[in-house]
Write a protein that holds these residues in place. Structure first.
Motif, PDB file in Angstrom:
ATOM      1  N   GLY A 190      29.409  58.495  24.778  1.00 21.39           N
ATOM      2  CA  GLY A 190      28.306  59.361  25.053  1.00 21.39           C
ATOM      3  C   GLY A 190      28.094  60.276  23.738  1.00 21.39           C
ATOM      4  N   VAL A 191      28.860  60.661  23.102  1.00  9.29           N
ATOM      5  CA  VAL A 191      28.492  61.359  22.030  1.00  9.29           C
ATOM      6  C   VAL A 191      28.172  60.434  20.848  1.00  9.29           C
ATOM      7  N   ASN A 192      28.620  59.352  20.659  1.00 11.07           N
ATOM      8  CA  ASN A 192      28.000  58.559  19.803  1.00 11.07           C
ATOM      9  C   ASN A 192      26.810  58.147  19.938  1.00 11.07           C
ATOM     10  N   LYS A 193      26.277  57.796  21.302  1.00 16.02           N
ATOM     11  CA  LYS A 193      24.995  57.656  21.558  1.00 16.02           C
ATOM     12  C   LYS A 193      24.061  58.836  21.131  1.00 16.02           C
ATOM     13  N   LEU A 194      24.341  60.158  21.463  1.00 16.66           N
ATOM     14  CA  LEU A 194      23.803  61.203  21.037  1.00 16.66           C
ATOM     15  C   LEU A 194      23.471  61.351  19.376  1.00 16.66           C
ATOM     16  N   ARG A 195      24.476  60.981  18.842  1.00 14.07           N
ATOM     17  CA  ARG A 195      24.665  60.869  17.239  1.00 14.07           C
ATOM     18  C   ARG A 195      23.622  59.769  16.803  1.00 14.07           C
ATOM     19  N   GLU A 196      23.448  58.521  17.575  1.00  5.98           N
ATOM     20  CA  GLU A 196      22.515  57.397  17.143  1.00  5.98           C
ATOM     21  C   GLU A 196      21.148  58.220  17.123  1.00  5.98           C
ATOM     22  N   ASP A 197      20.925  58.862  18.487  1.00  6.14           N
ATOM     23  CA  ASP A 197      19.629  59.569  18.709  1.00  6.14           C
ATOM     24  C   ASP A 197      19.234  60.372  17.695  1.00  6.14           C
ATOM     25  N   ASN A 198      20.183  61.297  17.384  1.00  3.58           N
ATOM     26  CA  ASN A 198      20.105  62.420  16.352  1.00  3.58           C
ATOM     27  C   ASN A 198      20.949  62.490  15.466  1.00  3.58           C
ATOM     28  N   PRO A 199      20.812  61.623  14.241  1.00  3.71           N
ATOM     29  CA  PRO A 199      21.902  61.563  13.058  1.00  3.71           C
ATOM     30  C   PRO A 199      21.988  62.790  12.459  1.00  3.71           C
ATOM     31  N   GLU A 200      21.230  63.723  12.645  1.00  2.00           N
ATOM     32  CA  GLU A 200      21.329  65.054  11.945  1.00  2.00           C
ATOM     33  C   GLU A 200      22.391  66.061  12.699  1.00  2.00           C
ATOM     34  N   MET A 201      22.814  65.759  13.982  1.00  2.00           N
ATOM     35  CA  MET A 201      23.635  66.458  14.609  1.00  2.00           C
ATOM     36  C   MET A 201      24.899  66.710  13.871  1.00  2.00           C
ATOM     37  N   THR A 202      25.433  67.665  13.797  1.00  5.26           N
ATOM     38  CA  THR A 202      26.603  67.982  13.026  1.00  5.26           C
ATOM     39  C   THR A 202      27.816  68.152  14.232  1.00  5.26           C
ATOM     40  N   VAL A 203      28.922  67.682  14.231  1.00  8.72           N
ATOM     41  CA  VAL A 203      30.118  67.547  15.151  1.00  8.72           C
ATOM     42  C   VAL A 203      31.175  68.222  14.275  1.00  8.72           C
TER      43      VAL A 203
END
Lengths: 258, 453
Positions: A190-203
């Motif tokens: 899930g987290v990886n998919k969100l990152r693909e969607d929004n590469p600017e998201m910092t984790v």
């Protein structure tokens, strides 16, 4: 190079009603789009760091600064921090009987929208899209928030909220705790998919174990011991921790203190 | 005649001290002999029954010596307000604006019926909605009133206050639904209290004939009053074989009022008598509710909802009597308490020796929103049959820092977060009630109270 999205300098914090210092001067910089993992033994302050950044009332900041996109966040209320783009995925999500996930998220997104009226059709579309992305059954949204949920369902609910709120900075507080390997993979995917969607998201991943990092690969790994970051490095640092444990740093710090 | 007669018994020394058989008799002016006798009998019961104290289990958590000062009150007298909405208090008109979906409306001011209207088609089928006074005084109709008024349900022998209400009630509502008639829209009753420093007594008798159906929504309200005032109410529901009655009371009285409602539902064979008690107003609110499952196959769903703030004190005293076998009762009372508010719940399920195959449930849940709010909850079972399904449960929970932080960490401001939690908690009750206007009024009132936080 652009300014870091999160900059923490010499951050110190204690338990609000007790004389118990937890963070003893944390320094950390996160650039937009990076994944950082913070690892540490029990009681090292790693969860406290996430909670302090989100504004948990159980802790009191006693020194240092934390800026998000250049703005001081330590004085802001938790809801203001959320609206600014910070999201905390809870280690122990709270149940809210009688409030459906859909209603909860609609209320949250309305708060994020401010005075502008949230379009309910757009909200519904967003919710369905994110549930689809995370392979969730649409009926999940009608269940009361975390009420009677299994550990895995609670964590997936955290990821769904994160997906809908689309934060700039996601603080993930021991998201892997209490999950079996299947549930862990689902959450990590899930987290990886969100990152693909929004590469600017910092984790910022807070974790006790290396295994989560097999599924979400960090750019940087930091070791926190007794309220301070004692070493930073790349993903290989996590592997070293897996082999050696925290003993090296714990003894160093103990010697220093002693 | 009545006005002057009754003024003479406006008791300066207080309702308790100067009360006499003559006072009860005077209240009966214009009524038939049987009613006068009933009032005098009620007075005699009142006189010989000691005032309840905290030594009685049922009054242990509500100190009447502290909360009710009958001696400071005069006896409420007939209101002279006309049967004309423009003459009614603004609060009555405002709340009735949402009540257009109705089979009948009744308006009472200070216990006096000032307006009744009833759907003509229903009247044609023999449905009666009228003032209790008219029902009692009309020779054509009084047989039923004579048989049931204060004789089976809330009769004087139920206790000091039941006797007092019967002896002194000014007026009330009488509903009769003939056998087989379904009244689809609710009978809506609006009771307004405007005179302070007085003791007001009214009551209602709801008679549902075999296999008939009726919903009765009773809303009692007032502005905040300047001094201590007592509003006493008795509700009698008789559901004959196969009848279905839904009774809803919404108590939105102002501060300084001690509200006391004594309710009893009698469900005969295969009859349903459901109740919902909503307590939002008054300084002290006491509800005594007894549901009698008298016939096999009878049932009663008993719902309650309360929201207290400031120094409000709510006391719900409920009992479920399974007299016959194969009956069902399910009670769920939920309340949220803010400020220094206090709630008491005392409930008992009594399964009588012959009531095999009883299904009886009882749950009370409280949510405390402040450090100084409190709730005492005492659920009880008394089972004399051996083949029954019964359960009871009670909880007192706290809206804690962690829950609030969770909601706020999603961007929801504190006030909205509290509202979400409270409405979620109480929503379980509201979801079970699909009555136009009722949910909206309750929700709005709770939100208004939450906004003061």
């Amino acid at each position: 190079m652009s300014a870091p999205i999160l900059k923490i300098e010499n951050l110190q914090a204690k338990v609000a009603d007790e004389d118990l210092q937890i963070l003893r001067g944390v320094d950390l910089e996160l650039n937009a789009g990076e994944i950082h993992a913070i690892m540490g033994p029990n009681g090292s302050g790693k969860s406290t760091l996430a909670k302090v950044l989100a504004g948990h009332p159980g802790y009191e900041v006693t020194g240092g600064t934390a800026t998000f996109e250049g703005e001081d966040i330590l004085e802001a209320e938790p809801d203001e921090r959320s609206q600014a783009g910070i999201f905390l995925a809870f280690q122990y999500p709270v149940d809210i009987p009688g409030v459906s996930i859909a209603n909860f998220l609609r209320t949250a997104l309305q708060a994020h929208a401010g005075d502008e009226e949230l379009d309910l059709f757009e909200f519904q579309d967003l919710l369905m899209e994110k549930m689809d992305l995370l392979d969730m059954d649409p009926s999940f949204a009608e269940r009361p928030v975390n009420d009677g949920f299994s550990g895995g369902e609670k964590k997936r609910n955290e990821i769904l909220q994160m997906a809908c709120l689309q934060p700039k900075l996601a603080l993930m507080d021991e998201t892997d705790s209490g999950l079996d390997i299947d549930a862990l993979q689902i959450v990590a995917n899930g987290v990886n998919k969100l990152r693909e969607d929004n590469p600017e998201m910092t984790v910022l991943l807070i974790t006790h174990y290396q295994r989560l990092l097999n599924y979400i690969e960090p750019d940087f790994v930091h070791v926190i011991v007794q309220g301070r970051i004692v070493e930073s490095g790349g993903p290989e640092l996590a592997l070293r921790l897996e082999d050696e444990g925290y003993a090296t740093w714990q003894s160093e710090v103990t010697e220093e203190v002693g | 005649m009545s006005a002057s007669t009754e003024t003479t018994i406006a008791l300066n020394e207080g309702v308790t001290e100067a009360l006499s058989r003559e006072a009860a008799t005077a209240r009966s002016a214009g009524e038939p002999e049987w009613m006068r006798e009933r009032r005098v009998h009620a007075f005699d019961v009142y006189a010989r029954t000691p005032m309840p104290t905290r030594r009685l289990e049922e009054w242990r958590y509500t100190d009447l010596g502290e909360k009710l000062d009958l001696a400071s009150l005069s006896l409420g007298t007939r209101s002279e307000v006309a049967d004309d909405p423009s003459a009614w208090p603004a609060g009555v008109r405002a709340t009735m604006e949402e009540d257009w979906d109705a089979a009948a409306h009744v308006v009472l001011i200070d216990g006096t019926v000032v307006h009744v209207d009833l759907d003509e088609a229903l009247a044609g089928k023999g449905v009666v909605v009228t003032s209790l006074r008219d029902a009692v005084n009309d020779e054509e109709t009084w047989e039923d009133a004579k048989q049931y008024l204060a004789t089976q349900a809330v009769k004087p022998e139920r206790g000091k206050f039941a006797a007092l209400n019967c002896a002194l009630y000014l007026d009330g509502v009488y509903v009769y639904v003939p056998r087989g008639v379904h009244v689809d829209l609710p009978v809506r009753v609006t009771r307004w209290i405007s005179t302070s420093a007085a003791a007001h007594f009214d009551r209602a008798l709801i008679l549902a004939g075999e296999t008939s159906k009726v919903t009765y929504i009773d809303e009692v309200l007032s502005d905040d009053l300047d001094t201590h005032t007592f509003a006493s109410n008795a509700i009698e529901v008789i559901a004959k074989d196969g009848a279905s009655v839904q009774f809803v009371q919404m108590q939105r009285l102002g501060r300084n009022v001690f509200a006391h409602s004594q309710q009893r539902t009698l469900a005969h064979r295969d009859a349903t008598a459901n109740t919902l008690n909503v307590a939002l107003g008054a300084t002290t609110s006491r509800v005594d509710l007894n549901a009698q499952m008298l016939g096999p196959g009878s049932s009663s769903e008993m719902l309650g909802l309360y929201f207290g703030d400031g120094d409000q004190h709510f006391d719900h005293n409920t009992s479920q009597d399974h007299v016959s076998p194969h009956a069902f009762s399910d009670l769920l009372y939920k309340g949220a308490l803010d400020g220094d508010a206090k709630a008491v719940f005392r409930g008992i399920i009594r399964v009588h020796p012959k009531a095999q195959q009883s299904d009886a449930y009882q749950t009370n849940r409280n949510l405390l929103l402040s450090e100084t709010a409190s709730a005492d909850t005492l659920p009880n079972l008394e089972i004399a049959a051996d083949d029954v399904k019964c359960s009871h449960g009670a909880t007192v929970g706290q809206l804690d820092e962690e829950s609030l932080f969770y909601l706020m960490s999603r961007g929801i401001p504190q006030e909205k977060a509290e509202r979400l939690v409270v409405m979620g908690f109480l929503g379980e009750i509201l979801l079970k009630v699909s009555l136009g206007g009722v949910i909206e009024k309750i929700t709005r009132e709770i939100e208004r109270k939450l906004a003061h936080v």
